[in-house]
Motif scaffolding. Structure first.
Motif: not given
Lengths: 296, 453
Positions: B265-267, B269, B279, B283, B288
Motif C-alpha cells: 500500500e502506498g502510504s 513506508v 496507522k 489500514l 485499505k
C-alpha cells in the motif's frame, strides 16, 4: 607577602569546586570518549580489547555513516541559512516597523521553541501524513487534484521534512535574540538616516546588521550545536532513521551503534568525529565572520 | 557555642542511626533468602498484565504446601533487578526474553550465568502425573532458540518456552468472505490476487499488503526461509551463514520479496516508524489493505481503534511455493530461565515445571497468554472480558494446519556498523519506495554477512 598568599589561597578555594566539577563531568568523560574509541567493547561485560584506530578505519568504509554525515551537514547548512534569514527579517520588522500586536506576534513566534520535540514530532506527523495530512491537503487545493506525497516515506523528501520542522522550531528563539540586540541600537541613528532619505531596507543593511554582527556571530555557533542536537531529538521521536537510514543523522547513528548494535567502541569513534567536526566547523565559522567590532 | 555542640551531636546521632538501620535491612533480606521454602520469582509485566502472575503464584503455593513465593513483577524489571543482582541476590525463576533493549538476559547468557535446565522437562509437574515433555506441543523442544550454546557444542537447554504467539499474516476475515476472496495458498495465487486488486485500485479496491514497521519482517523472513529451504536453512540464514546467503534458495527469497514490494500500500513506508506504525495497522481495520505480518498481540493493541463494519481478525500462514506443501509459522516465544547463582534453584525448577500444568495454563489462557502445551487453545474462555467472542481461538488455530518454527536474530549477527537484522528488514523500505533495487538489497545483505566476523 602573607596577605598575598592568603588571597591566593582564597581564590584557589573559590575556584576549586567549579574546576573539580568541570573535570569530573566534562573533561574526564570527553577524554573517556576518545579513549573508548580505540577499544572494541560490547557495552556490558568486562571484555574490552584495544584495537587502535581500527574503529576509525571501519568507519571510513561505512556507507551508512556517510549517509548520516551528509544528512547532518545538509541540516546544519539549510537550517542555519533559512532560519537566519527569517529570524532577522521578522526581528527587523517587529522592532522597527510601526505595527499593532507586536508582543502578540513575538509570543506566537516563540511558542514552537517551548514545545518539546516529542510534541512537535506528533504535530508534524499529522501535518506530513500522506493520506489525510494538512500539507497534502493544502497542496491538493492548489493543484486542483489529489496530491499524495509520502513526505516521510522517501529518502528524497524525508530529510527536507526534518529541515522544515527544525526551522519552524528554531525561528522564534533566534528572533528573540536578534530583537533584544536590535532594540539596543539608539533610535537617533535611524532618525538621522530618515532625515537623509534612506529607506528602511537600506537602513537594515547599513545600520542594523553591522551593529548586531557580534550577536549574529555568537548565534552561528549556536546554530551548529543546536542543529546537531535537535536533529537527534527529532529523529529519535519521529522517524528513528526511517526509511532505511534516509533520515539518520550522525548522533542517532552513533546512538544506534553504541547502544543497540553492541558496538560501543565504534559508537565512540563516531562520537570523536562528531566532536571534532562540530568544534572545527565552529572555529572556521568564527574565523571567517571576524570583523572589527562596531560600537554605537 | 553550646547550641552548636548540641546540634553537631544531634547530626552525628542521626548519621549513626541511619547507617545502622540500613545495615539492619540488608541483614534482614539475606536471612530470608536462605530459607529453603522461599521461592523468588521475577517476571516481566508484559501485555498480559500483572494479575496473571499473582494468580499463578497463588496456585503454586496451594499445590506445594509450605512454600512461600516472593514475586517481583515490573514493566522495567531490569531496573528493579540490577541493584539486587549486583548484591548477589538473584531470583530463582526469571521470565525475561532475549533481545530486550536493556539486554539483561543476553548479557547473563554471554557471561555463562544462566543454569542449564534439561531435567525440568523430565520432571513430574507439581500436582500432576505427567512431565512437561509429555505435554509440550510438537516442535517446541526442537527449537534451537532454547539451546543458545549449541554452536559451541553444548546441547543443554537454557531456556524454557513460554507464551507462544504465532506470527503469520493478519487480515479481515469478514472482508475476504464478503468479497469471495479465498486466502491464497501459494505465492503465485497471492501475486495474482495482488494484480487483480491493483488493476482495480481506482475503484477503491484494497491493496494486497501492508506492514507496521520494517522491523516486523524478522518473523516473516524466518517463516519464509523455512518454507523455502527447511528449518536448517532458516537457522543458517538467521546465523548469517555465507554459503546459505549465496545459495539459489536465497535468490528465490529475494524474488518473492521483490514481487511483494510491488503490492505494498502506498502510504506504508511513510508511516513505518515508531511514531506512526499504528496507522499502517489501521489500514487493515479500514479495509485499505488485505494482509499484514503481525502477532497475536495485535488484537489487544488495536482493540480501541475504529474499524470497518463486521471486522473480524483472521490469521493465515505464509503462502508456499507449490500447492500442497505445509507452511511454517514463526512462533514467537518468551524465555523462562534460572540464574546460575539462584539460592533455591530446585524450587525454581519445580515452579518452571508447574508453568506447564493445566492449572497454570488455564490461568494464563484466561489472560490471553498461551502456554505451548497440547490442547491449550481449548483453554481460552469463549468470550473475552467485554463479552465478545474470544478472537484468540481463531488466531491460534493457524497452527492447526501449519508447523511452528522458532528462531531469532541473537546479538551475534552484528559487527561495527553492520547488523543482519537491520539490513534484511530496514532495506525493504527502500525496495518498496523504489530507492533501491532487489539486487542492491541482496548485495548489501551479502556484504554484511561476509563482514560479520
Amino acid at each position: 607577602m602573607d596577605k598575598q598568599k592568603g588571597r591566593g589561597r582564597f581564590v584557589f578555594f573559590c575556584v576549586a569546586p567549579a574546576t573539580i566539577l568541570f573535570f569530573i563531568f566534562v573533561v574526564f568523560p570527553t577524554i573517556n570518549v576518545f579513549r573508548m574509541s580505540l577499544y572494541k567493547w560490547g557495552g556490558f561485560s568486562a571484555n574490552k580489547s584495544f584495537v587502535g584506530l581500527e574503529n576509525f578505519k571501519n568507519l571510513m568504509k561505512d556507507a551508512k555513516f556517510f549517509q548520516s554525515f551528509q544528512n547532518t551537514v545538509l541540516i546544519i547548512a539549510l537550517v542555519t541559512m533559512v532560519t537566519l534569514i527569517f529570524a532577522l527579517t521578522f526581528a527587523g520588522i517587529l522592532v522597527r516597523a510601526k505595527m499593532k500586536f507586536k508582543n502578540f506576534f513575538r509570543v506566537i513566534f516563540y511558542i514552537p521553541n517551548i514545545l518539546s520535540m516529542v510534541v512537535i514530532s506528533a504535530v508534524f506527523s499529522a501535518i506530513l501524513d500522506q493520506r489525510n495530512g494538512l500539507l497534502n491537503g493544502i497542496l491538493s487545493i492548489f493543484a486542483g487534484k489529489e496530491v499524495s506525497i509520502s513526505w516521510l516515506g522517501s529518502q528524497k523528501t524525508v530529510i527536507y521534512s526534518m529541515v522544515i520542522v527544525l526551522i519552524w522550531q528554531a525561528i522564534g528563539y533566534y528572533m528573540v535574540m536578534y530583537m533584544s540586540s536590535m532594540s539596543a541600537i539608539p533610535e537617533s541613528l535611524y532618525e538621522s538616516a530618515d532625515l537623509e532619505g534612506v529607506g528602511p531596507i537600506k537602513q537594515f543593511f547599513t545600520i542594523t546588521l553591522p551593529l548586531i554582527w557580534v550577536n549574529i556571530r555568537t548565534t552561528l555557533s549556536f546554530f551548529i550545536i543546536s542543529s546537531i542536537n535537535m536533529s537527534f531529538l527529532l529523529v529519535q521521536a519521529m522517524t528513528q532513521g526511517n526509511p532505511d537510514g534516509g533520515s539518520e543523522v550522525f548522533l542517532s547513528y552513533m546512538y544506534k551503534q553504541a547502544y543497540t548494535n553492541g558496538s560501543y567502541g565504534y559508537g565512540m569513534a563516531i562520537g570523536v568525529i562528531v566532536f571534532t567536526f562540530s568544534f572545527g566547523l565552529s572555529a572556521v565559522i568564527n574565523a571567517v565572520t571576524k570583523r572589527d567590532v562596531i560600537e554605537f | 557555642m553550646k547550641i552548636k555542640r548540641v546540634f553537631s551531636l544531634l547530626l552525628a546521632g542521626i548519621l549513626a542511626t541511619t547507617t545502622l538501620a540500613s545495615c539492619g535491612s540488608k541483614g534482614g533480606s539475606s536471612n530470608s533468602g536462605e530459607d529453603k521454602n522461599v521461592l523468588k520469582v521475577a517476571a516481566l509485566e508484559s501485555a498480559y498484565g500483572s494479575d496473571v502472575w499473582k494468580e499463578v503464584v497463588k496456585a503454586f503455593e496451594e499445590t506445594k504446601e509450605g512454600v512461600k513465593v516472593e514475586l517481583t513483577i515490573d514493566k522495567k524489571i531490569e531496573d528493579k533487578l540490577r541493584p539486587q543482582m549486583s548484591q548477589g541476590d538473584y531470583p530463582d525463576f526469571m521470565l525475561l526474553s532475549l533481545g530486550r533493549e536493556a539486554g539483561l538476559t543476553d548479557t547473563l547468557l554471554k557471561e555463562g550465568e544462566i543454569a542449564p535446565i534439561d531435567d525440568v522437562f523430565d520432571m513430574k509437574i507439581p500436582g500432576e502425573e505427567k512431565t512437561p515433555k509429555d505435554k509440550m506441543m510438537s516442535g517446541f523442544l526442537d527449537a534451537e532458540a532454547l539451546k543458545p550454546n549449541k554452536a559451541d557444542g553444548d546441547d543443554a537447554y537454557y531456556f524454557a518456552p513460554m507464551f507462544y504467539s504465532p506470527c503469520g499474516l493478519y487480515y479481515n476475515a469478514n472482508l475476504l468472505e464478503t468479497k469471495g476472496i479465498e486466502v491464497p495458498k501459494t505465492w503465485d495465487q497471492m501475486f495474482e490476487l495482488g494484480k487483480t486488486l491493483k488493476d482495480k485500485e481506482k475503484e477503491g479496491e484494497p491493496s494486497l499488503f501492508a506492514y507496521p514497521m520494517a522491523g516486523y519482517f524478522d518473523a516473516f523472513y524466518f517463516a519464509l526461509w523455512s518454507n523455502l529451504g527447511g528449518v536448517d536453512y532458516m537457522n543458517k540464514m538467521a546465523a548469517g551463514d555465507v554459503e546459505a546467503w549465496k545459495s539459489s534458495t536465497t535468490d528465490e527469497f529475494f524474488k518473492i520479496m521483490g514481487d511483494l514490494a510491488k503490492y505494498v500500500e502506498g502510504s506504508v513506508v511513510g508511516n513505518a516508524n515508531p511514531q506512526n506504525f499504528t496507522k499502517n495497522q489501521q489500514l487493515i481495520l479500514d479495509n485499505k489493505a488485505l494482509f499484514m505480518p503481525n502477532g497475536t498481540w495485535i488484537v489487544g493493541e488495536m482493540s480501541q481503534a475504529p474499524r470497518a463494519d463486521g471486522f473480524k481478525w483472521g490469521q493465515t500462514a505464509l503462502p508456499v511455493s507449490k500447492e500442497g506443501e505445509t507452511s511454517n509459522v514463526l512462533t514467537f516465544i518468551e524465555n523462562a530461565w534460572i540464574p546460575k547463582q539462584a539460592k533455591n534453584p530446585e524450587l525454581g525448577k519445580e515452579f518452571m515445571a508447574f508453568m506447564y500444568s493445566d492449572k497454570a495454563a488455564e490461568i494464563f489462557a484466561k489472560y490471553g497468554a498461551a502456554q505451548p502445551i497440547q490442547g491449550v487453545t481449548a483453554m481460552f474462555p469463549e468470550k473475552d472480558k467485554d463479552g465478545n467472542p474470544n478472537e484468540n481461538i481463531t488466531l491460534f488455530s493457524v497452527l492447526d494446519n501449519a508447523n511452528a518454527v522458532m528462531a531469532n536474530f541473537t546479538g551475534k549477527q552484528t559487527a561495527d556498523g553492520r547488523n543482519l537484522k537491520t539490513v534484511t528488514c530496514e532495506t525493504f523500505n527502500s525496495v518498496v519506495n523504489g530507492e533501491k533495487t532487489v539486487d542492491q538489497w541482496k548485495a548489501e545483505c551479502i556484504d554484511v554477512v561476509e563482514n560479520l566476523q
